[in-house]
Motif scaffolding. Structure first.
Motif, PDB file in Angstrom:
ATOM      1  N   LEU A  86       0.823  -1.207   0.000  1.00 39.54           N
ATOM      2  CA  LEU A  86       0.000   0.000   0.000  1.00 39.54           C
ATOM      3  C   LEU A  86       0.862   1.263   0.000  1.00 39.54           C
ATOM      4  O   LEU A  86       0.487   2.273  -0.598  1.00 39.54           O
ATOM      5  CB  LEU A  86      -0.915  -0.017   1.227  1.00 39.54           C
ATOM      6  N   ILE A  87       2.009   1.194   0.663  1.00 36.64           N
ATOM      7  CA  ILE A  87       2.903   2.356   0.735  1.00 36.64           C
ATOM      8  C   ILE A  87       3.901   2.366  -0.414  1.00 36.64           C
ATOM      9  O   ILE A  87       4.191   3.411  -1.008  1.00 36.64           O
ATOM     10  CB  ILE A  87       3.634   2.367   2.092  1.00 36.64           C
ATOM     11  N   ALA A  88       4.434   1.198  -0.764  1.00 35.88           N
ATOM     12  CA  ALA A  88       5.520   1.134  -1.738  1.00 35.88           C
ATOM     13  C   ALA A  88       5.059   1.485  -3.150  1.00 35.88           C
ATOM     14  O   ALA A  88       5.793   2.140  -3.901  1.00 35.88           O
ATOM     15  CB  ALA A  88       6.146  -0.260  -1.737  1.00 35.88           C
ATOM     16  N   VAL A  89       3.861   1.073  -3.542  1.00 34.88           N
ATOM     17  CA  VAL A  89       3.409   1.284  -4.931  1.00 34.88           C
ATOM     18  C   VAL A  89       3.298   2.768  -5.271  1.00 34.88           C
ATOM     19  O   VAL A  89       3.890   3.226  -6.260  1.00 34.88           O
ATOM     20  CB  VAL A  89       2.093   0.536  -5.187  1.00 34.88           C
ATOM     21  N   PRO A  90       2.558   3.583  -4.508  1.00 35.06           N
ATOM     22  CA  PRO A  90       2.508   5.017  -4.865  1.00 35.06           C
ATOM     23  C   PRO A  90       3.849   5.721  -4.718  1.00 35.06           C
ATOM     24  O   PRO A  90       4.173   6.615  -5.514  1.00 35.06           O
ATOM     25  CB  PRO A  90       1.460   5.585  -3.902  1.00 35.06           C
ATOM     26  N   CYS A  91       4.639   5.343  -3.703  1.00 35.34           N
ATOM     27  CA  CYS A  91       5.964   5.959  -3.551  1.00 35.34           C
ATOM     28  C   CYS A  91       6.858   5.635  -4.740  1.00 35.34           C
ATOM     29  O   CYS A  91       7.566   6.516  -5.259  1.00 35.34           O
ATOM     30  CB  CYS A  91       6.618   5.480  -2.253  1.00 35.34           C
ATOM     31  N   ALA A  92       6.839   4.385  -5.177  1.00 40.07           N
ATOM     32  CA  ALA A  92       7.655   3.985  -6.317  1.00 40.07           C
ATOM     33  C   ALA A  92       7.198   4.685  -7.590  1.00 40.07           C
ATOM     34  O   ALA A  92       8.021   5.089  -8.419  1.00 40.07           O
ATOM     35  CB  ALA A  92       7.588   2.472  -6.491  1.00 40.07           C
ATOM     36  N   GLY A 151      11.079  -2.660  -1.054  1.00 36.09           N
ATOM     37  CA  GLY A 151       9.893  -2.716  -1.895  1.00 36.09           C
ATOM     38  C   GLY A 151       9.744  -1.473  -2.757  1.00 36.09           C
ATOM     39  O   GLY A 151       9.381  -1.561  -3.932  1.00 36.09           O
ATOM     40  N   ILE A 152      10.019  -0.314  -2.186  1.00 31.88           N
ATOM     41  CA  ILE A 152       9.962   0.930  -2.962  1.00 31.88           C
ATOM     42  C   ILE A 152      10.986   0.886  -4.086  1.00 31.88           C
ATOM     43  O   ILE A 152      10.685   1.249  -5.229  1.00 31.88           O
ATOM     44  CB  ILE A 152      10.213   2.140  -2.039  1.00 31.88           C
ATOM     45  N   PHE A 153      12.199   0.441  -3.782  1.00 32.85           N
ATOM     46  CA  PHE A 153      13.248   0.358  -4.803  1.00 32.85           C
ATOM     47  C   PHE A 153      12.868  -0.631  -5.906  1.00 32.85           C
ATOM     48  O   PHE A 153      12.992  -0.328  -7.096  1.00 32.85           O
ATOM     49  CB  PHE A 153      14.560  -0.059  -4.150  1.00 32.85           C
ATOM     50  N   LEU A 154      12.384  -1.822  -5.528  1.00 35.50           N
ATOM     51  CA  LEU A 154      12.045  -2.844  -6.515  1.00 35.50           C
ATOM     52  C   LEU A 154      10.913  -2.379  -7.426  1.00 35.50           C
ATOM     53  O   LEU A 154      10.993  -2.515  -8.658  1.00 35.50           O
ATOM     54  CB  LEU A 154      11.649  -4.139  -5.808  1.00 35.50           C
ATOM     55  N   MET A 155       9.866  -1.812  -6.841  1.00 33.42           N
ATOM     56  CA  MET A 155       8.740  -1.363  -7.643  1.00 33.42           C
ATOM     57  C   MET A 155       9.120  -0.166  -8.517  1.00 33.42           C
ATOM     58  O   MET A 155       8.651  -0.036  -9.648  1.00 33.42           O
ATOM     59  CB  MET A 155       7.566  -1.007  -6.737  1.00 33.42           C
ATOM     60  N   ARG A 156       9.981   0.701  -8.003  1.00 30.90           N
ATOM     61  CA  ARG A 156      10.441   1.840  -8.804  1.00 30.90           C
ATOM     62  C   ARG A 156      11.187   1.363 -10.036  1.00 30.90           C
ATOM     63  O   ARG A 156      11.008   1.881 -11.142  1.00 30.90           O
ATOM     64  CB  ARG A 156      11.323   2.730  -7.939  1.00 30.90           C
TER      65      ARG A 156
END
Length: 274
Positions: A86-92, A151-156
């Motif tokens: 929920l946090i990582a997707v929009p941040c990425a 997770g943020i790095f991977l999704m980005r």
């Protein structure tokens, strides 16, 4: 001929590495099938002379509430991954596709966050959880892991592979940035999400340090913490039962990876394109 020799050497090295990696798991399974007498026999045999699997596995689930530990692992792992996604997707998405002042600096801080061991922040996190009155609860285990810089790095990295023209077309159709994230980017990122989910599940399922210091009640113990309760300093450790519990705890992770391995490999490789 040199090509064949290189190929054979490569397979020998990979085979040796596989044996080294799988040997502890093979011994774990072998010991879980043996009686206490065979476990301490002077010679080691992979398969037991007398199969003791039923007794060991039955005792593993009756000596301690192993089923409860497994359920706790599922609850904690699923809750943590939900909040992380929920946090990582929009941040990425913001780091990969939006143009704003300080984006690159923020990404540098994300990379720096990957270098900080979780033990460094354990004391201030413990104090914060204590002041909130959440010690010895599921929330005490879940809250510190709700933000995943990995997770943020991977999704980005995955979102960077999505063509910008697709996003421009979505904006022309009247979609907001939040709608683009959840209705376009997230469905396209299923392989990356599966990869992230598997890695998150493995990490949080095997986490021992943090639950050890915030959980006192046995019924809230996660699988690795629950295994420690099988050790008895007075009566000695029944290694057959202990290994049966270890096999039962590792089996869900192996099955989850085998089930999702295609998406896992696709997500890792696609996230590494850029």
């Amino acid at each position: 001929m040199p090509t064949l020799l290189k190929g054979a050497l490569r397979h020998v090295v990979l085979g040796a590495g596989a044996v080294v990696m799988l040997a502890p798991f093979a011994m774990m399974v072998a010991i879980s099938l043996k009686s206490p007498g065979e476990v301490f026999a002077p010679t080691f045999k992979l398969l037991p002379d007398v199969w003791y699997a039923h007794q060991n596995y039955a005792e593993a689930f009756t000596k301690q509430p192993l089923a409860r530990y497994l359920l706790n692992g599922v609850i904690v792992g699923a809750a943590i991954f939900f909040f992380q996604a929920l946090i990582a997707v929009p941040c990425a998405y913001a780091l990969a596709k939006l143009r704003w002042c300080g984006r690159e600096t923020t990404f540098v801080f994300v990379l720096l966050g990957l270098l900080i061991p979780p033990q460094v922040t354990a004391i201030p996190l413990y104090i914060g959880i204590w002041q909130l009155g959440l010690l010895d609860t599921y929330a005490a285990i879940i809250l510190p892991s709700t933000i995943s810089v990995f997770g943020i790095f991977l999704m980005r990295q995955f979102f960077r592979t999505v063509p910008d023209d697709l996003l421009h077309a979505a904006r022309l159709d009247g979609l907001s940035e939040f709608a683009i994230v959840w209705r376009i980017m997230l469905p396209m990122a299923v392989p990356a999400m599966v990869s992230f989910g598997i890695l998150s599940l493995i990490w949080n399922w095997n986490e021992f340090f943090w639950p050890l210091i915030v959980i006192q009640s046995e019924h809230l113990a996660t699988p690795p913490l629950g295994v420690s309760f099988f050790s008895n300093a007075e009566a000695g450790t029944n290694y057959g039962v202990l290994m049966a519990a270890a096999v039962s705890i590792n089996a869900p992770l192996i099955l989850a990876f085998l089930f999702a391995q295609r998406w896992f490999i696709d997500g890792v490789t696609m996230s590494a394109v850029k």
